[in-house]
Design a protein around this motif. Structure first.
Motif, PDB file in Angstrom:
ATOM      1  N   GLY A 156      -1.929   3.741   6.357  1.00  0.00           N
ATOM      2  CA  GLY A 156      -2.751   2.764   7.060  1.00  0.00           C
ATOM      3  C   GLY A 156      -1.897   1.727   7.741  1.00  0.00           C
ATOM      4  O   GLY A 156      -0.683   1.661   7.559  1.00  0.00           O
ATOM      5  N   ALA A 157      -2.580   0.934   8.540  1.00  0.00           N
ATOM      6  CA  ALA A 157      -1.959  -0.201   9.199  1.00  0.00           C
ATOM      7  C   ALA A 157      -2.921  -1.371   9.116  1.00  0.00           C
ATOM      8  O   ALA A 157      -4.149  -1.177   9.099  1.00  0.00           O
ATOM      9  N   VAL A 158      -2.357  -2.550   9.058  1.00  0.00           N
ATOM     10  CA  VAL A 158      -3.141  -3.773   8.964  1.00  0.00           C
ATOM     11  C   VAL A 158      -2.639  -4.747  10.014  1.00  0.00           C
ATOM     12  O   VAL A 158      -1.433  -4.860  10.240  1.00  0.00           O
ATOM     13  N   VAL A 159      -3.577  -5.437  10.658  1.00  0.00           N
ATOM     14  CA  VAL A 159      -3.239  -6.540  11.553  1.00  0.00           C
ATOM     15  C   VAL A 159      -3.640  -7.814  10.834  1.00  0.00           C
ATOM     16  O   VAL A 159      -4.784  -7.950  10.393  1.00  0.00           O
ATOM     17  N   THR A 160      -2.679  -8.723  10.697  1.00  0.00           N
ATOM     18  CA  THR A 160      -2.975 -10.005  10.080  1.00  0.00           C
ATOM     19  C   THR A 160      -2.823 -11.119  11.112  1.00  0.00           C
ATOM     20  O   THR A 160      -1.996 -11.029  12.024  1.00  0.00           O
ATOM     21  N   VAL A 161      -3.637 -12.121  10.961  1.00  0.00           N
ATOM     22  CA  VAL A 161      -3.532 -13.344  11.741  1.00  0.00           C
ATOM     23  C   VAL A 161      -3.329 -14.465  10.734  1.00  0.00           C
ATOM     24  O   VAL A 161      -4.178 -14.683   9.861  1.00  0.00           O
ATOM     25  N   ASP A 162      -2.200 -15.112  10.838  1.00  0.00           N
ATOM     26  CA  ASP A 162      -1.827 -16.153   9.880  1.00  0.00           C
ATOM     27  C   ASP A 162      -1.960 -15.671   8.438  1.00  0.00           C
ATOM     28  O   ASP A 162      -2.446 -16.380   7.562  1.00  0.00           O
ATOM     29  N   GLY A 163      -1.546 -14.417   8.202  1.00  0.00           N
ATOM     30  CA  GLY A 163      -1.519 -13.857   6.860  1.00  0.00           C
ATOM     31  C   GLY A 163      -2.819 -13.275   6.361  1.00  0.00           C
ATOM     32  O   GLY A 163      -2.878 -12.757   5.248  1.00  0.00           O
ATOM     33  N   VAL A 164      -3.881 -13.343   7.161  1.00  0.00           N
ATOM     34  CA  VAL A 164      -5.195 -12.829   6.759  1.00  0.00           C
ATOM     35  C   VAL A 164      -5.464 -11.526   7.498  1.00  0.00           C
ATOM     36  O   VAL A 164      -5.365 -11.479   8.732  1.00  0.00           O
ATOM     37  N   ALA A 165      -5.823 -10.477   6.752  1.00  0.00           N
ATOM     38  CA  ALA A 165      -6.121  -9.184   7.372  1.00  0.00           C
ATOM     39  C   ALA A 165      -7.406  -9.288   8.190  1.00  0.00           C
ATOM     40  O   ALA A 165      -8.453  -9.665   7.672  1.00  0.00           O
ATOM     41  N   VAL A 166      -7.316  -8.957   9.491  1.00  0.00           N
ATOM     42  CA  VAL A 166      -8.478  -9.030  10.371  1.00  0.00           C
ATOM     43  C   VAL A 166      -8.816  -7.680  10.995  1.00  0.00           C
ATOM     44  O   VAL A 166      -9.885  -7.515  11.579  1.00  0.00           O
ATOM     45  N   SER A 167      -7.908  -6.709  10.891  1.00  0.00           N
ATOM     46  CA  SER A 167      -8.140  -5.398  11.470  1.00  0.00           C
ATOM     47  C   SER A 167      -7.308  -4.373  10.723  1.00  0.00           C
ATOM     48  O   SER A 167      -6.274  -4.709  10.135  1.00  0.00           O
ATOM     49  N   GLY A 168      -7.770  -3.130  10.755  1.00  0.00           N
ATOM     50  CA  GLY A 168      -7.016  -2.079  10.090  1.00  0.00           C
ATOM     51  C   GLY A 168      -7.420  -0.704  10.575  1.00  0.00           C
ATOM     52  O   GLY A 168      -8.424  -0.541  11.274  1.00  0.00           O
ATOM     53  N   ALA A 169      -6.624   0.268  10.209  1.00  0.00           N
ATOM     54  CA  ALA A 169      -6.895   1.673  10.500  1.00  0.00           C
ATOM     55  C   ALA A 169      -6.234   2.494   9.410  1.00  0.00           C
ATOM     56  O   ALA A 169      -5.219   2.081   8.837  1.00  0.00           O
ATOM     57  N   MET A 170      -6.813   3.675   9.130  1.00  0.00           N
ATOM     58  CA  MET A 170      -6.271   4.544   8.092  1.00  0.00           C
ATOM     59  C   MET A 170      -6.312   5.992   8.550  1.00  0.00           C
ATOM     60  O   MET A 170      -7.040   6.338   9.480  1.00  0.00           O
ATOM     61  N   ALA A 171      -5.548   6.830   7.860  1.00  0.00           N
ATOM     62  CA  ALA A 171      -5.593   8.272   8.075  1.00  0.00           C
ATOM     63  C   ALA A 171      -5.353   8.964   6.742  1.00  0.00           C
ATOM     64  O   ALA A 171      -4.437   8.603   6.007  1.00  0.00           O
ATOM     65  N   THR A 172      -6.207   9.933   6.463  1.00  0.00           N
ATOM     66  CA  THR A 172      -6.025  10.800   5.309  1.00  0.00           C
ATOM     67  C   THR A 172      -5.184  11.989   5.755  1.00  0.00           C
ATOM     68  O   THR A 172      -5.431  12.554   6.821  1.00  0.00           O
ATOM     69  N   ILE A 173      -4.230  12.365   4.943  1.00  0.00           N
ATOM     70  CA  ILE A 173      -3.343  13.482   5.267  1.00  0.00           C
ATOM     71  C   ILE A 173      -3.595  14.598   4.257  1.00  0.00           C
ATOM     72  O   ILE A 173      -3.670  14.345   3.056  1.00  0.00           O
ATOM     73  N   TRP A 174      -3.727  15.819   4.757  1.00  0.00           N
ATOM     74  CA  TRP A 174      -3.882  16.961   3.876  1.00  0.00           C
ATOM     75  C   TRP A 174      -3.225  18.180   4.498  1.00  0.00           C
ATOM     76  O   TRP A 174      -2.844  18.162   5.661  1.00  0.00           O
ATOM     77  N   THR A 175      -3.104  19.230   3.704  1.00  0.00           N
ATOM     78  CA  THR A 175      -2.476  20.460   4.182  1.00  0.00           C
ATOM     79  C   THR A 175      -3.487  21.598   4.117  1.00  0.00           C
ATOM     80  O   THR A 175      -4.209  21.750   3.130  1.00  0.00           O
ATOM     81  N   THR A 176      -3.516  22.366   5.168  1.00  0.00           N
ATOM     82  CA  THR A 176      -4.348  23.555   5.265  1.00  0.00           C
ATOM     83  C   THR A 176      -3.435  24.706   5.691  1.00  0.00           C
ATOM     84  O   THR A 176      -2.216  24.573   5.615  1.00  0.00           O
ATOM     85  N   ILE A 177      -3.984  25.783   6.142  1.00  0.00           N
ATOM     86  CA  ILE A 177      -3.126  26.887   6.569  1.00  0.00           C
ATOM     87  C   ILE A 177      -2.435  26.541   7.881  1.00  0.00           C
ATOM     88  O   ILE A 177      -2.943  25.768   8.690  1.00  0.00           O
ATOM     89  N   ARG A 178      -1.273  27.101   8.073  1.00  0.00           N
ATOM     90  CA  ARG A 178      -0.541  26.907   9.323  1.00  0.00           C
ATOM     91  C   ARG A 178      -1.333  27.521  10.463  1.00  0.00           C
ATOM     92  O   ARG A 178      -2.068  28.476  10.274  1.00  0.00           O
ATOM     93  N   GLY A 179      -1.151  26.962  11.636  1.00  0.00           N
ATOM     94  CA  GLY A 179      -1.822  27.497  12.817  1.00  0.00           C
ATOM     95  C   GLY A 179      -0.912  27.400  14.020  1.00  0.00           C
ATOM     96  O   GLY A 179       0.206  26.890  13.933  1.00  0.00           O
ATOM     97  N   PRO A 180      -1.391  27.869  15.149  1.00  0.00           N
ATOM     98  CA  PRO A 180      -0.580  27.780  16.366  1.00  0.00           C
ATOM     99  C   PRO A 180      -0.217  26.330  16.669  1.00  0.00           C
ATOM    100  O   PRO A 180      -1.098  25.473  16.793  1.00  0.00           O
ATOM    101  N   GLY A 181       1.062  26.054  16.727  1.00  0.00           N
ATOM    102  CA  GLY A 181       1.515  24.723  17.114  1.00  0.00           C
ATOM    103  C   GLY A 181       1.506  23.680  16.022  1.00  0.00           C
ATOM    104  O   GLY A 181       1.755  22.505  16.289  1.00  0.00           O
ATOM    105  N   HIS A 182       1.210  24.077  14.776  1.00  0.00           N
ATOM    106  CA  HIS A 182       1.274  23.088  13.700  1.00  0.00           C
ATOM    107  C   HIS A 182       1.642  23.757  12.381  1.00  0.00           C
ATOM    108  O   HIS A 182       1.469  24.950  12.206  1.00  0.00           O
TER     109      HIS A 182
END
Length: 140
Positions: A61-87
């Motif tokens: 994840g990432a957090v944006v803070t303004v004067d030390g207070v979290a005001v925005s964020g984003a996250m990503a879950t990571i997992w593994t599946t079968i290999r495919g074309p290009g990944h």
């Protein structure tokens, strides 16, 4: 201009397990906007789960803070599946991109999302999915 360059006191950084409660609070705004229960005991359980997932690297994840207070964020879950074309089988799902209402339309969500995407890119994760609320569609 990025959120980092806007003004003193604004920081965009990687999320740590200590940010879990703030990220859940921000995510609850999305739940509410979709007609769900934004408050409730689920938030405590979600915070515990997210803390563990951030610690173990299953979520980044990432957090944006303004004067030390979290005001925005984003996250990503990571997992593994079968290999495919290009990944190699690793995938990510971006979620929880949210900003407190007084701080919206200032580039903070974009900055948090960009930080998460850069981390995924650095890890070589090229298959990325996301869902967006109607309010967030312009971001993507």
């Amino acid at each position: 201009m990025s959120a980092e360059a806007r003004e003193p006191g604004v920081e965009v950084r990687d999320a740590t397990p200590d940010d879990a409660d703030d990220l859940v609070r921000l995510d609850a705004q999305i739940v509410s906007s979709l007609g769900g229960e934004g408050d409730g005991e689920w938030r405590e359980r979600a915070g515990e789960s997210l803390r563990a997932s951030l610690r173990e690297g299953r979520v980044i994840g990432a957090v944006v803070t303004v004067d030390g207070v979290a005001v925005s964020g984003a996250m990503a879950t990571i997992w593994t599946t079968i290999r495919g074309p290009g990944h190699d089988g690793r995938r990510a799902w971006v979620f929880g991109v949210a900003t407190d209402p007084p701080y919206r339309r200032q580039g903070y969500a974009r900055a948090a999302l960009s930080r998460v995407l850069a981390r995924l890119d650095a890890e070589g994760i090229v298959k990325i999915d996301l869902s967006a609320t109607p309010e967030g569609e312009d971001l993507y």
